[in-house]
Design a protein around this motif. Sequence first.
Motif, PDB file in Angstrom:
ATOM      1  N   ASP A  39       0.821  -1.211   0.000  1.00  0.00           N
ATOM      2  CA  ASP A  39       0.000   0.000   0.000  1.00  0.00           C
ATOM      3  C   ASP A  39       0.859   1.267   0.000  1.00  0.00           C
ATOM      4  O   ASP A  39       0.459   2.282  -0.559  1.00  0.00           O
ATOM      5  CB  ASP A  39      -0.941   0.024   1.206  1.00  0.00           C
ATOM      6  CG  ASP A  39      -2.049  -1.016   1.109  1.00  0.00           C
ATOM      7  OD1 ASP A  39      -2.252  -1.573   0.004  1.00  0.00           O
ATOM      8  OD2 ASP A  39      -2.704  -1.275   2.127  1.00  0.00           O
ATOM      9  N   GLU A  78      -3.461 -10.499  -5.896  1.00  0.00           N
ATOM     10  CA  GLU A  78      -4.110  -9.535  -4.993  1.00  0.00           C
ATOM     11  C   GLU A  78      -3.583  -8.121  -5.242  1.00  0.00           C
ATOM     12  O   GLU A  78      -4.347  -7.154  -5.231  1.00  0.00           O
ATOM     13  CB  GLU A  78      -3.894  -9.943  -3.534  1.00  0.00           C
ATOM     14  CG  GLU A  78      -4.677 -11.184  -3.144  1.00  0.00           C
ATOM     15  CD  GLU A  78      -4.301 -11.742  -1.781  1.00  0.00           C
ATOM     16  OE1 GLU A  78      -3.393 -11.196  -1.103  1.00  0.00           O
ATOM     17  OE2 GLU A  78      -4.925 -12.744  -1.376  1.00  0.00           O
ATOM     18  N   GLU A  81      -5.195  -6.714  -8.410  1.00  0.00           N
ATOM     19  CA  GLU A  81      -6.554  -6.230  -8.149  1.00  0.00           C
ATOM     20  C   GLU A  81      -6.533  -4.888  -7.428  1.00  0.00           C
ATOM     21  O   GLU A  81      -7.313  -3.982  -7.729  1.00  0.00           O
ATOM     22  CB  GLU A  81      -7.339  -7.279  -7.355  1.00  0.00           C
ATOM     23  CG  GLU A  81      -7.617  -8.529  -8.181  1.00  0.00           C
ATOM     24  CD  GLU A  81      -8.088  -9.728  -7.372  1.00  0.00           C
ATOM     25  OE1 GLU A  81      -8.173  -9.630  -6.115  1.00  0.00           O
ATOM     26  OE2 GLU A  81      -8.357 -10.767  -7.993  1.00  0.00           O
ATOM     27  N   LYS A  82      -5.610  -4.743  -6.481  1.00  0.00           N
ATOM     28  CA  LYS A  82      -5.467  -3.490  -5.738  1.00  0.00           C
ATOM     29  C   LYS A  82      -5.048  -2.353  -6.687  1.00  0.00           C
ATOM     30  O   LYS A  82      -5.584  -1.245  -6.619  1.00  0.00           O
ATOM     31  CB  LYS A  82      -4.417  -3.685  -4.640  1.00  0.00           C
ATOM     32  CG  LYS A  82      -4.343  -2.562  -3.638  1.00  0.00           C
ATOM     33  CD  LYS A  82      -3.363  -2.905  -2.543  1.00  0.00           C
ATOM     34  CE  LYS A  82      -3.971  -3.929  -1.612  1.00  0.00           C
ATOM     35  NZ  LYS A  82      -3.322  -4.020  -0.321  1.00  0.00           N
ATOM     36  N   GLU A  84      -5.516  -2.163 -10.000  1.00  0.00           N
ATOM     37  CA  GLU A  84      -6.615  -1.843 -10.918  1.00  0.00           C
ATOM     38  C   GLU A  84      -7.653  -0.945 -10.236  1.00  0.00           C
ATOM     39  O   GLU A  84      -8.135   0.020 -10.832  1.00  0.00           O
ATOM     40  CB  GLU A  84      -7.281  -3.118 -11.440  1.00  0.00           C
ATOM     41  CG  GLU A  84      -6.437  -3.841 -12.453  1.00  0.00           C
ATOM     42  CD  GLU A  84      -7.047  -5.133 -12.951  1.00  0.00           C
ATOM     43  OE1 GLU A  84      -6.838  -5.445 -14.131  1.00  0.00           O
ATOM     44  OE2 GLU A  84      -7.716  -5.840 -12.161  1.00  0.00           O
ATOM     45  N   LYS A  85      -7.963  -1.257  -9.009  1.00  0.00           N
ATOM     46  CA  LYS A  85      -8.953  -0.479  -8.260  1.00  0.00           C
ATOM     47  C   LYS A  85      -8.418   0.923  -7.961  1.00  0.00           C
ATOM     48  O   LYS A  85      -9.119   1.915  -8.124  1.00  0.00           O
ATOM     49  CB  LYS A  85      -9.300  -1.221  -6.967  1.00  0.00           C
ATOM     50  CG  LYS A  85     -10.481  -0.683  -6.240  1.00  0.00           C
ATOM     51  CD  LYS A  85     -10.821  -1.596  -5.074  1.00  0.00           C
ATOM     52  CE  LYS A  85     -12.104  -1.167  -4.411  1.00  0.00           C
ATOM     53  NZ  LYS A  85     -12.488  -2.054  -3.325  1.00  0.00           N
ATOM     54  N   TYR A  86      -7.165   1.015  -7.549  1.00  0.00           N
ATOM     55  CA  TYR A  86      -6.557   2.289  -7.149  1.00  0.00           C
ATOM     56  C   TYR A  86      -6.291   3.205  -8.348  1.00  0.00           C
ATOM     57  O   TYR A  86      -6.492   4.407  -8.270  1.00  0.00           O
ATOM     58  CB  TYR A  86      -5.256   2.006  -6.388  1.00  0.00           C
ATOM     59  CG  TYR A  86      -4.614   3.223  -5.784  1.00  0.00           C
ATOM     60  CD1 TYR A  86      -5.092   3.758  -4.585  1.00  0.00           C
ATOM     61  CD2 TYR A  86      -3.536   3.852  -6.393  1.00  0.00           C
ATOM     62  CE1 TYR A  86      -4.507   4.875  -4.018  1.00  0.00           C
ATOM     63  CE2 TYR A  86      -2.943   4.970  -5.830  1.00  0.00           C
ATOM     64  CZ  TYR A  86      -3.432   5.480  -4.647  1.00  0.00           C
ATOM     65  OH  TYR A  86      -2.845   6.587  -4.073  1.00  0.00           O
ATOM     66  N   ASN A  88      -7.428   2.600 -11.699  1.00  0.00           N
ATOM     67  CA  ASN A  88      -8.458   2.523 -12.729  1.00  0.00           C
ATOM     68  C   ASN A  88      -7.863   2.356 -14.139  1.00  0.00           C
ATOM     69  O   ASN A  88      -8.292   3.025 -15.085  1.00  0.00           O
ATOM     70  CB  ASN A  88      -9.394   3.742 -12.661  1.00  0.00           C
ATOM     71  CG  ASN A  88     -10.682   3.501 -13.415  1.00  0.00           C
ATOM     72  OD1 ASN A  88     -11.161   2.375 -13.503  1.00  0.00           O
ATOM     73  ND2 ASN A  88     -11.232   4.556 -13.980  1.00  0.00           N
TER      74      ASN A  88
END
Length: 140
Positions: A39, A78, A81-82, A84-86, A88
């Motif tokens: 993160d 994982e 996915e993080k 892609e979400k963060y 976009n």
Amino acid sequence: MRYLGFDLGTKSLGISISDKTRTIASTYKTLRFESEDYDSILPLIKEIVEEENISKIVLGLPKNMNNSLGFRSIETIEFKEKLEKYLNIEVVLQDERLTTIQANNYMLEADISRKKRKQKKDELAANIILQTYLDKEKGR
């Protein structure tokens, strides 16, 4: 639009970048972080994506030699996915088996010192991951 290539480790992220024609990958930099604190590097990645006009990230997937997925593969998925979400944007997985070994072999052949090899191996592995993807995408 350019692509980034990533080689994710437990304490570092090797990054490579494509040219604007998405034909050639070049080493870019290595981000270092506390063990598995992924993160903490998300804002740094976002900054690179915005500055370099990135449209896709190619993330190395560390499969086992028998093509199965192990613990590191699950962590990588994982992280994908993080990302892609963060961010976009699209993040694709590229098989990265043996890329670190290839990177070390290239540097050994070039007679690069052990200290410099350690500093550059993640970037070079990311470069191999991205170049493999670019070649596949162009049908080479």
